[in-house]
Every structure is written in structure tokens, then in C-alpha cells.
Write an enzyme that holds these catalytic residues in place. Structure first.
Site, PDB file in Angstrom:
ATOM      1  N   GLU A 148       0.829  -1.203   0.000  1.00 31.84           N
ATOM      2  CA  GLU A 148       0.000   0.000   0.000  1.00 31.84           C
ATOM      3  C   GLU A 148       0.866   1.257   0.000  1.00 31.84           C
ATOM      4  O   GLU A 148       1.866   1.320   0.711  1.00 31.84           O
ATOM      5  CB  GLU A 148      -0.883   0.002   1.255  1.00 31.84           C
ATOM      6  N   GLU A 245     -12.437   2.589   5.308  1.00 32.12           N
ATOM      7  CA  GLU A 245     -11.374   2.769   6.301  1.00 32.12           C
ATOM      8  C   GLU A 245     -11.322   4.246   6.717  1.00 32.12           C
ATOM      9  O   GLU A 245     -10.307   4.914   6.573  1.00 32.12           O
ATOM     10  CB  GLU A 245     -10.020   2.308   5.737  1.00 32.12           C
TER      11      GLU A 245
END
Length: 266
Positions: A148, A245
Site C-alpha cells: 500500500e 477505512e
């Protein structure tokens, strides 16, 4: 779009083993978690309770992070930390065991901040070795390892902060089951063209996460226009989950944070 809830940022007002059920009660069929324990490997009782909470809620464990160190103290991953390679690899086995038991197919590997006094080249070499190890073990459970890009505005000094840097890491690992986690919040915070990135790197994307910049709230609270981005993902054939998120609007009651879903046409 299939939306899942990250239960390490939402529903944290509840005990760990009650969060999956709360997400299901809110209408979701998928959940994801950062590494849920302080230790690199949970006790058998802790692991059993966690796995049972997922099964009992009737939800899919979409994604699980590897251990990221002491996040409260500012750590953001141990993948690239040479002195903690053994710790990371112990965690890989623990995480893959849980993935196998829950049929989770995405394991996110936070890269980690730079370690003062250690040559950058050494840190990066250890990261590639650790990711290759993780990919090999994860592959035995049919799981992907995710890399990520995390923005260096919120996390100053984070070394893998753009799509290009994340893809370079993935390319160096060279394993067929290492892919890109496209967190639209982080990309936008870095000033990247989110729509262009989703298009150009569609083949590398194995998971998507969302929050609205600049405050990391729910879609509609900030500057990103999510509706066309969701339509783009669907049009590109993305059939995975989109992880929510973001910070809850009411930290005492995360269930109030999903009203925006009633306004989307997807």
C-alpha cells in the site's frame, strides 16, 4: 460495489470479538482488520475467539494486515526493519494461519518508516526479502500479499508514499501473488490523479480502500467525488471489495457513519 468495514477504525467502541457482528447488523457482509493484537502471534484462545467471531457474524474476512509494530507509538510497519525480520516472519505464519481458517485472501503488509542509522539500501533489501517470504507462505493459503502507498503528509517520512513507489516494490519482489492496495485517501493526500491511477494501474489493484480527504471521514465529508470513481472501478471490471477505512462521525456509535451509502446509486 461491495463495501466492507474496517473494524480497526470503525466499531472500535466495541470489544474486538463483537465488531464483526456489529458490522453485519449495520448491513455489511464483509469486514477487514489491521493486526488485532499487540503480540506478533495471538494465543490459541485469542485466535480461536477471533475466527469464531467472523464465522458467527456470517461475514467474510476480506483483508487482514500483518503486524505493524506499536502504532500508538508511531510505528507503521516492520517489513523494512532489519532487526525485526524474525519478528515479521513469525507474524506471517500467524496471519496466514488465520487467513487459511477464515478463507481471507488479502494480507496487507505495511512497509514501515525508515530506521535511523541503518542504510536505506539495507532496509529496502530486507523489505523485498520479507515480502517474498510472505508471498510464498501466503500462497499456500491462496492469499495475496498487498503493498500500500501511505501518504507522507499524515505520516512524514513514509518511504512508499506514491503509486509508483509501491509498484516498484511489487516489481522487485516479483511474486505472482503480490499486488497493490489502492487506498484512495492516501493517493489523494499525495496529490495524485486518483482516476488516472485507477485506470493506468488497474491490473495491479487487488483491493481498494476509501476515506475522504482531508480529514479521513466518510465519503461526502471532504474533497473527493467518489461516485464517478466507483463507477470507473465497476466499468474497469473491478469485482473486489471496497474497504471503508474512515473515521466514524460519532466514535461512540460507528453505526451512524454509513448514511452516505443511502445516497449512492451503486
Amino acid at each position: 460495489m461491495r463495501f466492507d468495514v474496517n473494524c480497526s477504525i470503525l466499531f472500535t467502541e466495541l470489544p474486538l470479538i463483537k465488531r464483526a457482528a456489529a458490522a453485519r447488523a449495520a448491513g455489511f457482509h464483509g469486514v477487514e482488520f489491521w493486526w488485532p493484537w499487540e503480540a506478533v502471534a495471538p494465543s490459541d484462545a485469542e485466535a480461536d475467539a477471533f475466527v469464531a467471531s467472523i464465522a458467527g457474524a456470517g461475514v467474510e474476512l476480506v483483508s487482514l494486515n500483518f503486524h505493524a509494530g506499536d502504532m500508538a507509538a508511531g510505528e507503521r510497519g516492520i517489513v523494512s526493519h532489519p532487526a525485526r525480520a524474525r519478528e515479521f516472519r513469525e507474524n506471517v505464519h500467524a496471519a496466514v494461519d488465520i487467513a487459511a481458517r477464515t478463507k481471507c485472501t488479502r494480507l496487507n503488509a505495511p512497509y514501515g518508516l525508515r530506521v535511523p542509522g541503518v542504510p536505506v539500501a539495507e532496509q529496502d533489501a530486507v523489505a523485498i526479502e520479507n515480502l517474498a517470504f510472505a508471498a510464498e507462505v501466503a500462497g499456500q493459503a491462496g492469499a495475496w500479499v498487498l503493498v500500500e502507498a501511505i501518504n507522507s503528509v499524515d505520516i512524514p517520512g513514509f518511504p512508499v508514499d506514491t503509486v509508483g513507489k509501491a509498484l516498484a516494490v511489487i516489481g522487485k519482489v516479483g511474486a505472482p501473488n503480490v499486488g497493490f492496495l489502492a487506498d484512495l485517501y492516501h493517493l489523494a493526500k499525495m496529490g495524485e490523479d486518483v482516476a488516472d491511477g485507477l485506470s493506468r494501474h488497474r491490473d495491479a489493484i487487488r483491493h481498494v480502500q476509501v476515506a475522504d480527504p482531508p480529514g479521513r471521514g466518510a465519503p461526502g465529508t471532504g474533497t473527493l467525488d467518489f461516485e464517478p470513481l466507483f463507477r470507473q472501478l465497476a466499468g474497469q471490471g473491478y469485482d473486489g471489495w471496497v474497504g471503508l477505512e474512515y473515521l466514524p462521525s460519532d466514535p461512540a456509535d460507528s453505526a451512524t457513519s454509513f448514511g452516505w451509502l443511502g445516497t449512492t446509486s451503486l
